[in-house]
Design a protein around this motif. Structure first.
Motif, PDB file in Angstrom:
ATOM      1  N   TYR A  97       0.815  -1.228   0.000  1.00  0.00           N
ATOM      2  CA  TYR A  97       0.000   0.000   0.000  1.00  0.00           C
ATOM      3  C   TYR A  97       0.850   1.281   0.000  1.00  0.00           C
ATOM      4  O   TYR A  97       0.341   2.353   0.297  1.00  0.00           O
ATOM      5  CB  TYR A  97      -0.932   0.002   1.223  1.00  0.00           C
ATOM      6  CG  TYR A  97      -1.948  -1.109   1.188  1.00  0.00           C
ATOM      7  CD1 TYR A  97      -3.039  -1.052   0.316  1.00  0.00           C
ATOM      8  CD2 TYR A  97      -1.818  -2.226   2.011  1.00  0.00           C
ATOM      9  CE1 TYR A  97      -3.976  -2.079   0.264  1.00  0.00           C
ATOM     10  CE2 TYR A  97      -2.755  -3.258   1.972  1.00  0.00           C
ATOM     11  CZ  TYR A  97      -3.829  -3.184   1.094  1.00  0.00           C
ATOM     12  OH  TYR A  97      -4.743  -4.197   1.045  1.00  0.00           O
ATOM     13  N   GLU A  99       2.272   3.411  -2.238  1.00  0.00           N
ATOM     14  CA  GLU A  99       1.890   4.608  -3.004  1.00  0.00           C
ATOM     15  C   GLU A  99       0.546   5.162  -2.547  1.00  0.00           C
ATOM     16  O   GLU A  99       0.381   6.374  -2.409  1.00  0.00           O
ATOM     17  CB  GLU A  99       1.877   4.281  -4.501  1.00  0.00           C
ATOM     18  CG  GLU A  99       3.288   4.035  -5.040  1.00  0.00           C
ATOM     19  CD  GLU A  99       3.287   3.652  -6.513  1.00  0.00           C
ATOM     20  OE1 GLU A  99       2.586   4.333  -7.299  1.00  0.00           O
ATOM     21  OE2 GLU A  99       3.977   2.688  -6.878  1.00  0.00           O
ATOM     22  N   GLN A 100      -0.368   4.261  -2.305  1.00  0.00           N
ATOM     23  CA  GLN A 100      -1.705   4.640  -1.850  1.00  0.00           C
ATOM     24  C   GLN A 100      -1.644   5.422  -0.529  1.00  0.00           C
ATOM     25  O   GLN A 100      -2.380   6.392  -0.332  1.00  0.00           O
ATOM     26  CB  GLN A 100      -2.494   3.346  -1.644  1.00  0.00           C
ATOM     27  CG  GLN A 100      -3.982   3.494  -1.610  1.00  0.00           C
ATOM     28  CD  GLN A 100      -4.636   2.119  -1.432  1.00  0.00           C
ATOM     29  OE1 GLN A 100      -4.232   1.144  -2.053  1.00  0.00           O
ATOM     30  NE2 GLN A 100      -5.636   2.046  -0.565  1.00  0.00           N
ATOM     31  N   LEU A 101      -0.750   5.023   0.362  1.00  0.00           N
ATOM     32  CA  LEU A 101      -0.636   5.669   1.681  1.00  0.00           C
ATOM     33  C   LEU A 101       0.145   6.982   1.633  1.00  0.00           C
ATOM     34  O   LEU A 101       0.013   7.810   2.531  1.00  0.00           O
ATOM     35  CB  LEU A 101       0.064   4.720   2.673  1.00  0.00           C
ATOM     36  CG  LEU A 101      -0.769   3.558   3.211  1.00  0.00           C
ATOM     37  CD1 LEU A 101       0.128   2.543   3.901  1.00  0.00           C
ATOM     38  CD2 LEU A 101      -1.832   4.052   4.180  1.00  0.00           C
ATOM     39  N   ARG A 156       0.650  13.492   4.899  1.00  0.00           N
ATOM     40  CA  ARG A 156       0.021  12.187   5.086  1.00  0.00           C
ATOM     41  C   ARG A 156       0.535  11.478   6.343  1.00  0.00           C
ATOM     42  O   ARG A 156       0.103  10.364   6.647  1.00  0.00           O
ATOM     43  CB  ARG A 156       0.299  11.280   3.854  1.00  0.00           C
ATOM     44  CG  ARG A 156      -0.068  11.895   2.509  1.00  0.00           C
ATOM     45  CD  ARG A 156      -1.557  11.895   2.253  1.00  0.00           C
ATOM     46  NE  ARG A 156      -2.085  10.555   2.060  1.00  0.00           N
ATOM     47  CZ  ARG A 156      -1.998   9.860   0.939  1.00  0.00           C
ATOM     48  NH1 ARG A 156      -1.404  10.356  -0.127  1.00  0.00           N
ATOM     49  NH2 ARG A 156      -2.541   8.659   0.864  1.00  0.00           N
TER      50      ARG A 156
END
Length: 269
Positions: A97, A99-101, A156
């Motif tokens: 995960y 890139e998504q995170l 993020r």
């Protein structure tokens, strides 16, 4: 004088702003070691990232790397060597995960190996050992790493910490690097520098009140608190200074640790 365990954090503490040792620091540590004290590096850095400093100080003591996850005697085998590792499942979930995170780069490290996934421009500055390191994939990750470092997108960061804690909070701890760089360190649950420092003190039969520890950052807090004398750098965080028993007069560019120890042990020529 009673033998002391002198525990040294590296970055922002024993090293100057250029991440180097000043000659005065080298000389002071060698004098203390020659006098019978145990001078030990206790760092968040990898073995690859701290071996040259250990050699420059001409230490003979064990070293603690990865914030307490690895305790070993450089250049030789030591029957008291220990390590804590992270379950591969945690690493592989983060790789999946990534890139998504919003994780730019993942660095998984063991005593003598480094693997990476992704890329971040500041990574090379802090982790020189990642140059030409093999790719971190489900196929290449064959064993549990000692340490995991995430270089994340700053906006993020808290969401990533929450994501990790929700899924793996019972088995890992997440540490946040201070300063402008968004870097997270993941260690096995309950492992921190004080664990490694206490292990060394026990090994050398040095009581807690005879431990002197120096640090400047979030990952030094347990160590500063546990030591009989926890000394924060004057350039350290407010939190480190608040928890410490004392604060150096001089910063890491002015040989703060060496000057403190010279006064403490009355080493004046």
């Amino acid at each position: 004088m009673t033998r002391k365990l002198i525990a040294l954090d590296l970055d922002g503490t024993t090293l100057n702003a250029a991440s180097q040792l000043n000659p005065t620091t080298i000389q002071t540590m060698q004098r203390l070691q020659a006098a019978g004290h145990i001078v030990s590096i206790i760092t968040g850095r990898s073995y690859q990232g701290s071996q040259a400093i250990y050699d420059e100080l001409k230490l003979t003591s064990p070293m603690i790397n990865f914030n307490g996850s690895l305790g070993h005697l450089p250049h030789q085998s030591w029957d008291s060597e220990y390590q804590f590792t992270l379950n591969k499942a945690v690493v592989l979930a983060l790789v999946k995960y990534r890139e998504q995170l919003g994780i730019n780069q993942i660095i998984a490290e063991n005593k003598n190996s480094t693997m990476t996934a992704g890329q971040d421009i500041v990574a090379g500055k802090f982790f020189p050992e990642i140059a030409d390191s093999p790719r971190l994939t489900p196929e290449t990750l064959t064993r549990n790493p000692n340490s995991l470092v995430l270089l994340v997108q700053l906006d993020r960061r808290s969401a990533i910490i929450d994501w990790i804690n929700e899924r793996f909070g019972n088995v890992v701890d997440v540490g946040v690097w201070g300063g402008p760089n968004a870097i997270l360190e993941i260690t096995s649950k309950g492992v921190h520098k004080a664990r490694g420092m206490a292990y060394l003190a026990d090994h050398f039969q040095i009581s807690r009140e005879n431990i002197i520890a120096f640090g400047d950052e979030h990952n030094d807090l347990e160590m500063l608190q546990y030591a009989g004398l926890g000394v924060a750098m004057t350039n350290g965080t407010d939190e480190a200074k608040a928890i410490a028993d004392d604060v150096t007069t001089y910063d890491n560019n002015q040989n703060g640790v060496a000057r403190y120890l010279t006064d403490y042990f009355d080493l004046a020529e």
